[in-house]
Design a protein around this motif. Structure first.
Motif, PDB file in Angstrom:
ATOM      1  N   SER A  18       0.949  -1.051  -0.040  1.00  0.00           N
ATOM      2  CA  SER A  18       0.078   0.137   0.037  1.00  0.00           C
ATOM      3  C   SER A  18       0.915   1.208  -0.116  1.00  0.00           C
ATOM      4  O   SER A  18       2.091   1.325   0.585  1.00  0.00           O
ATOM      5  CB  SER A  18      -0.685   0.145   1.379  1.00  0.00           C
ATOM      6  N   SER A  20       1.576   5.697  -0.513  1.00  0.00           N
ATOM      7  CA  SER A  20       1.077   7.128  -0.753  1.00  0.00           C
ATOM      8  C   SER A  20       1.346   7.492  -2.150  1.00  0.00           C
ATOM      9  O   SER A  20       2.343   6.796  -2.910  1.00  0.00           O
ATOM     10  CB  SER A  20       1.609   8.023   0.140  1.00  0.00           C
ATOM     11  N   THR A  21       1.090   8.455  -2.586  1.00  0.00           N
ATOM     12  CA  THR A  21       1.312   9.144  -3.868  1.00  0.00           C
ATOM     13  C   THR A  21       2.997   9.344  -4.296  1.00  0.00           C
ATOM     14  O   THR A  21       3.424   9.097  -4.991  1.00  0.00           O
ATOM     15  CB  THR A  21       0.402  10.272  -4.376  1.00  0.00           C
ATOM     16  N   VAL A  58      -3.301   7.381  -9.666  1.00  0.00           N
ATOM     17  CA  VAL A  58      -4.387   8.150  -8.980  1.00  0.00           C
ATOM     18  C   VAL A  58      -5.681   8.011  -9.469  1.00  0.00           C
ATOM     19  O   VAL A  58      -6.661   7.792  -8.723  1.00  0.00           O
ATOM     20  CB  VAL A  58      -3.777   9.502  -8.370  1.00  0.00           C
ATOM     21  N   SER A  59      -5.762   8.245 -10.670  1.00  0.00           N
ATOM     22  CA  SER A  59      -7.008   8.336 -11.400  1.00  0.00           C
ATOM     23  C   SER A  59      -7.923   7.032 -11.244  1.00  0.00           C
ATOM     24  O   SER A  59      -8.806   7.071 -11.437  1.00  0.00           O
ATOM     25  CB  SER A  59      -6.936   9.111 -12.900  1.00  0.00           C
ATOM     26  N   GLY A  61      -7.366   4.975  -8.963  1.00  0.00           N
ATOM     27  CA  GLY A  61      -7.924   4.438  -7.800  1.00  0.00           C
ATOM     28  C   GLY A  61      -6.900   3.550  -6.935  1.00  0.00           C
ATOM     29  O   GLY A  61      -7.211   3.202  -5.882  1.00  0.00           O
ATOM     30  N   ASP A  64      -4.303   6.302  -3.203  1.00  0.00           N
ATOM     31  CA  ASP A  64      -5.336   7.118  -2.547  1.00  0.00           C
ATOM     32  C   ASP A  64      -4.615   7.600  -1.275  1.00  0.00           C
ATOM     33  O   ASP A  64      -4.372   6.704  -0.123  1.00  0.00           O
ATOM     34  CB  ASP A  64      -6.637   6.368  -2.575  1.00  0.00           C
ATOM     35  N   ASP A  65      -4.131   8.782  -1.014  1.00  0.00           N
ATOM     36  CA  ASP A  65      -3.581   9.179   0.261  1.00  0.00           C
ATOM     37  C   ASP A  65      -4.440   9.293   1.455  1.00  0.00           C
ATOM     38  O   ASP A  65      -3.979   8.858   2.304  1.00  0.00           O
ATOM     39  CB  ASP A  65      -2.689  10.596   0.017  1.00  0.00           C
ATOM     40  N   VAL A  66      -5.585   9.673   1.201  1.00  0.00           N
ATOM     41  CA  VAL A  66      -6.624   9.576   2.169  1.00  0.00           C
ATOM     42  C   VAL A  66      -6.916   8.155   2.680  1.00  0.00           C
ATOM     43  O   VAL A  66      -6.623   7.993   4.154  1.00  0.00           O
ATOM     44  CB  VAL A  66      -7.859  10.101   1.852  1.00  0.00           C
ATOM     45  N   ARG A  67      -7.021   7.060   1.924  1.00  0.00           N
ATOM     46  CA  ARG A  67      -7.263   5.783   2.536  1.00  0.00           C
ATOM     47  C   ARG A  67      -5.978   5.234   3.063  1.00  0.00           C
ATOM     48  O   ARG A  67      -5.969   4.322   4.189  1.00  0.00           O
ATOM     49  CB  ARG A  67      -7.701   4.897   1.269  1.00  0.00           C
TER      50      ARG A  67
END
Length: 176
Positions: A18, A20-21, A58-59, A61, A64-67
């Motif tokens: 998992s 982050s961007t 990112v586009s 999915g 996703d930084d929030v997830r």
């Protein structure tokens, strides 16, 4: 190096971890730099290709930084990481500060208002248990190591009052 190679590399990484961007961007940049160095090319020429690959992930999915922040926050809390420690670790992973603050705010809102302070207490108890500090240390060693245990909790980002409460807890009181 081509766009399809970079996409395969990104997918291979995201299948296993998992991210982050920013973590994905750093990983792709590291791989491009390594491959470019072996081929005698300039890695700076591939910056746009890396940015485009990250944007596609990112586009789609896949990133996703929030997830990522929500999942990592829960994991770190279970391990006994303080709020300061969580902020630092997520910042090191490249998660924007506003996303970290939003995740921590959501964590506080998920519990009843009177239990909001218990989040940090539970994290401190989990840290003490994992590191065998305070009440989790052998009884004959507790007094001799009290200051070290307080220092360990302080270095982990917990306040002095909370550290003192955790270290001075008796096992009869069922810590955690």
């Amino acid at each position: 190096m081509s766009a399809p190679w970079l996409e395969r590399s990104a997918l291979h990484y995201l299948e296993r971890y998992s991210a982050s961007t920013e973590m994905l961007r750093r990983t792709l940049a590291r791989r491009v730099e390594k491959r470019a160095r072996l081929r005698g090319e300039d890695p700076a020429g591939f910056a746009e290709m890396i940015a485009a690959t990250v944007a596609r992930a990112v586009s789609a999915g896949l990133v996703d930084d929030v997830r990522f922040a929500d999942m990592r926050l829960a994991t770190l809390r279970r391990r006994g990481t303080s709020s300061r420690g969580v902020s630092a670790k997520l910042a090191a992973k490249g998660v924007p500060r506003d996303v970290v603050e939003a995740a921590m705010q959501a964590e506080r809102e998920a519990v009843p208002e009177e239990d909001a302070a218990a989040i940090e207490d539970q994290a401190a108890q989990a840290y003490a248990k994992r590191r065998r500090l305070g009440p989790y240390r052998r009884p004959d060693q507790r007094a001799a190591y009290r200051d070290r245990d307080l220092a360990a909790l302080a270095r982990a980002g917990f306040s002095y009052g909370l550290a003192r409460r955790v270290v001075d807890t008796e096992l009869d009181e069922e810590p955690g």
